[in-house]
Design a protein around this motif. Structure first.
Motif, PDB file in Angstrom:
ATOM      1  N   SER A   1      -1.114   7.047  -4.484  1.00 46.00           N
ATOM      2  CA  SER A   1      -1.737   6.098  -3.560  1.00 46.00           C
ATOM      3  C   SER A   1      -2.195   4.889  -4.354  1.00 46.00           C
ATOM      4  O   SER A   1      -2.740   5.031  -5.448  1.00 46.00           O
ATOM      5  CB  SER A   1      -2.933   6.738  -2.852  1.00 46.00           C
ATOM      6  OG  SER A   1      -2.519   7.792  -2.024  1.00 46.00           O
TER       7      SER A   1
ATOM      8  N   THR B   1       8.439   3.026   5.603  1.00 45.92           N
ATOM      9  CA  THR B   1       8.967   4.368   5.463  1.00 45.92           C
ATOM     10  C   THR B   1      10.078   4.587   6.488  1.00 45.92           C
ATOM     11  O   THR B   1       9.879   4.376   7.681  1.00 45.92           O
ATOM     12  CB  THR B   1       7.855   5.420   5.652  1.00 45.92           C
ATOM     13  OG1 THR B   1       6.713   5.027   4.881  1.00 45.92           O
ATOM     14  CG2 THR B   1       8.311   6.789   5.215  1.00 45.92           C
TER      15      THR B   1
ATOM     16  N   GLU C   1       3.476   7.345   3.008  1.00 49.08           N
ATOM     17  CA  GLU C   1       3.883   6.095   3.647  1.00 49.08           C
ATOM     18  C   GLU C   1       3.908   4.962   2.629  1.00 49.08           C
ATOM     19  O   GLU C   1       3.094   4.929   1.703  1.00 49.08           O
ATOM     20  CB  GLU C   1       2.899   5.702   4.746  1.00 49.08           C
ATOM     21  CG  GLU C   1       2.840   6.636   5.917  1.00 49.08           C
ATOM     22  CD  GLU C   1       1.791   6.183   6.922  1.00 49.08           C
ATOM     23  OE1 GLU C   1       0.653   5.877   6.499  1.00 49.08           O
ATOM     24  OE2 GLU C   1       2.125   6.109   8.106  1.00 49.08           O
ATOM     25  N   ILE C   2       4.817   4.024   2.872  1.00 52.66           N
ATOM     26  CA  ILE C   2       4.910   2.795   2.087  1.00 52.66           C
ATOM     27  C   ILE C   2       4.724   1.645   3.069  1.00 52.66           C
ATOM     28  O   ILE C   2       5.512   1.497   4.012  1.00 52.66           O
ATOM     29  CB  ILE C   2       6.261   2.707   1.362  1.00 52.66           C
ATOM     30  CG1 ILE C   2       6.419   3.898   0.413  1.00 52.66           C
ATOM     31  CG2 ILE C   2       6.381   1.376   0.634  1.00 52.66           C
ATOM     32  CD1 ILE C   2       7.810   4.085  -0.115  1.00 52.66           C
TER      33      ILE C   2
ATOM     34  N   ILE D   1       9.958   2.276  -3.077  1.00 53.57           N
ATOM     35  CA  ILE D   1       9.468   1.030  -2.475  1.00 53.57           C
ATOM     36  C   ILE D   1      10.637   0.187  -1.961  1.00 53.57           C
ATOM     37  O   ILE D   1      10.571  -0.381  -0.874  1.00 53.57           O
ATOM     38  CB  ILE D   1       8.609   0.239  -3.490  1.00 53.57           C
ATOM     39  CG1 ILE D   1       7.338   1.031  -3.838  1.00 53.57           C
ATOM     40  CG2 ILE D   1       8.258  -1.146  -2.937  1.00 53.57           C
ATOM     41  CD1 ILE D   1       6.584   0.489  -5.041  1.00 53.57           C
TER      42      ILE D   1
ATOM     43  N   VAL E   1       2.168   9.093  -1.459  1.00 55.65           N
ATOM     44  CA  VAL E   1       3.620   9.175  -1.631  1.00 55.65           C
ATOM     45  C   VAL E   1       3.982  10.293  -2.610  1.00 55.65           C
ATOM     46  O   VAL E   1       3.490  10.348  -3.733  1.00 55.65           O
ATOM     47  CB  VAL E   1       4.194   7.826  -2.119  1.00 55.65           C
ATOM     48  CG1 VAL E   1       5.663   7.944  -2.474  1.00 55.65           C
ATOM     49  CG2 VAL E   1       3.985   6.757  -1.046  1.00 55.65           C
TER      50      VAL E   1
ATOM     51  N   PRO F   1      10.619   8.836   0.469  1.00 51.88           N
ATOM     52  CA  PRO F   1       9.606   9.792   0.017  1.00 51.88           C
ATOM     53  C   PRO F   1       9.703  11.093   0.816  1.00 51.88           C
ATOM     54  O   PRO F   1      10.084  11.084   1.984  1.00 51.88           O
ATOM     55  CB  PRO F   1       8.282   9.079   0.288  1.00 51.88           C
ATOM     56  CG  PRO F   1       8.585   8.040   1.305  1.00 51.88           C
ATOM     57  CD  PRO F   1      10.026   7.682   1.146  1.00 51.88           C
TER      58      PRO F   1
ATOM     59  N   ASP G   1       4.861  -0.575   8.176  1.00 48.37           N
ATOM     60  CA  ASP G   1       5.292   0.678   7.558  1.00 48.37           C
ATOM     61  C   ASP G   1       6.788   0.592   7.269  1.00 48.37           C
ATOM     62  O   ASP G   1       7.603   0.434   8.181  1.00 48.37           O
ATOM     63  CB  ASP G   1       4.989   1.859   8.492  1.00 48.37           C
ATOM     64  CG  ASP G   1       5.262   3.210   7.855  1.00 48.37           C
ATOM     65  OD1 ASP G   1       5.763   3.265   6.714  1.00 48.37           O
ATOM     66  OD2 ASP G   1       4.962   4.226   8.513  1.00 48.37           O
TER      67      ASP G   1
ATOM     68  N   LEU H   1       9.494   5.558  -8.328  1.00 46.69           N
ATOM     69  CA  LEU H   1       8.543   4.834  -7.494  1.00 46.69           C
ATOM     70  C   LEU H   1       9.135   3.507  -7.016  1.00 46.69           C
ATOM     71  O   LEU H   1       9.031   3.158  -5.838  1.00 46.69           O
ATOM     72  CB  LEU H   1       7.236   4.596  -8.251  1.00 46.69           C
ATOM     73  CG  LEU H   1       6.134   3.913  -7.460  1.00 46.69           C
ATOM     74  CD1 LEU H   1       5.726   4.737  -6.246  1.00 46.69           C
ATOM     75  CD2 LEU H   1       4.924   3.660  -8.350  1.00 46.69           C
TER      76      LEU H   1
ATOM     77  N   GLU I   1       0.846  -1.186   0.000  1.00 45.55           N
ATOM     78  CA  GLU I   1       0.000   0.000   0.000  1.00 45.55           C
ATOM     79  C   GLU I   1       0.883   1.238   0.000  1.00 45.55           C
ATOM     80  O   GLU I   1       1.819   1.352   0.787  1.00 45.55           O
ATOM     81  CB  GLU I   1      -0.906   0.007   1.229  1.00 45.55           C
ATOM     82  CG  GLU I   1      -1.901   1.137   1.223  1.00 45.55           C
ATOM     83  CD  GLU I   1      -2.848   1.096   2.408  1.00 45.55           C
ATOM     84  OE1 GLU I   1      -3.677   2.023   2.497  1.00 45.55           O
ATOM     85  OE2 GLU I   1      -2.766   0.170   3.232  1.00 45.55           O
ATOM     86  N   LEU I   2       0.581   2.162  -0.904  1.00 44.87           N
ATOM     87  CA  LEU I   2       1.217   3.474  -0.933  1.00 44.87           C
ATOM     88  C   LEU I   2       0.165   4.478  -0.529  1.00 44.87           C
ATOM     89  O   LEU I   2      -0.947   4.468  -1.056  1.00 44.87           O
ATOM     90  CB  LEU I   2       1.752   3.803  -2.321  1.00 44.87           C
ATOM     91  CG  LEU I   2       2.728   2.802  -2.934  1.00 44.87           C
ATOM     92  CD1 LEU I   2       3.173   3.275  -4.306  1.00 44.87           C
ATOM     93  CD2 LEU I   2       3.924   2.576  -2.045  1.00 44.87           C
ATOM     94  N   ARG I   3       0.512   5.340   0.421  1.00 45.75           N
ATOM     95  CA  ARG I   3      -0.435   6.322   0.935  1.00 45.75           C
ATOM     96  C   ARG I   3       0.124   7.729   0.724  1.00 45.75           C
ATOM     97  O   ARG I   3       0.999   8.173   1.464  1.00 45.75           O
ATOM     98  CB  ARG I   3      -0.683   6.110   2.424  1.00 45.75           C
ATOM     99  CG  ARG I   3      -1.239   4.731   2.765  1.00 45.75           C
ATOM    100  CD  ARG I   3      -1.326   4.562   4.274  1.00 45.75           C
ATOM    101  NE  ARG I   3      -1.759   3.215   4.616  1.00 45.75           N
ATOM    102  CZ  ARG I   3      -1.494   2.634   5.780  1.00 45.75           C
ATOM    103  NH1 ARG I   3      -0.810   3.275   6.714  1.00 45.75           N
ATOM    104  NH2 ARG I   3      -1.923   1.423   6.021  1.00 45.75           N
TER     105      ARG I   3
END
Length: 186
Positions: A25, A70, A61-62, A51, A10, A57, A68, A47, A6-8
């Protein structure tokens, strides 16, 4: 525990005026395959590097399998990346290159040898295991880089144009291997 990537939100800025990625995201369930297509400079490699933990970033968050990532270093992520231009230790043997990540994680020598032999057999490069990496063709180097990623059995694979510079025969062989690999994922 949630499975997948999940990317939030970024975002990656290199300078105040240079935004490589903005508010990306996505939610990929475990076993998903995502192909990023876009022109040069669109942020695909950026990207993947975020990851993998090779860059951080600016915002966002990654999250991988509920954890998490990050701020974690690349070695502390269960991620393997294969680059367009393979990076090998040219004075080491193919076997040592493939087993490198396992040695860093203190796997027993017997387990390293077994896994290296297994993945080299699946990629049809077992006959190269004792050869120094400096004596490999470009296609062989890319196969070794792929084997080094696969031998770890990570939670996620990241491929940054790994077939670009390969001859047609090797490219077709690896495409078939990717399809086979995909069929073995949960």
């Amino acid at each position: 525990m949630p499975s997948g990537l999940e990317l939030r939100g970024v975002t990656k800025r290199y300078e105040p005026d240079t935004i490589a990625l903005q508010d990306v995201s996505l939610n990929l369930p475990g076993g998903s395959v995502l192909v990023l297509v876009g022109p040069t400079g669109s942020g695909k490699t950026t990207l993947l590097r975020l990851i993998a933990g090779l860059d951080e970033p600016t915002d966002g968050e990654i999250v991988l399998n509920g954890a998490d990532l990050t701020g974690r270093s690349p070695k502390d992520r269960d991620v393997a990346m294969v680059f367009q231009h393979p990076m090998l230790f040219i004075n080491q043997s193919v076997a040592r290159n493939i087993g490198y990540g396992l040695r860093l994680r203190n796997y027993p020598q017997a387990e390293i040898a077994r896994r290296v032999q297994d993945v080299a057999g699946r990629l049809q490069i077992a006959d190269l295991l004792e050869r120094p990496a400096r004596r490999l063709s470009g296609g062989q180097r890319q196969q070794v880089a792929l084997a080094r990623a696969l031998v770890r059995k990570p939670a996620i694979f990241l491929f940054d144009e790994p077939l670009t510079y390969l001859d047609l025969s090797t490219r077709e062989q690896l495409r078939a291997f990717f399809q086979q690999l995909r069929s073995t994922l949960p």
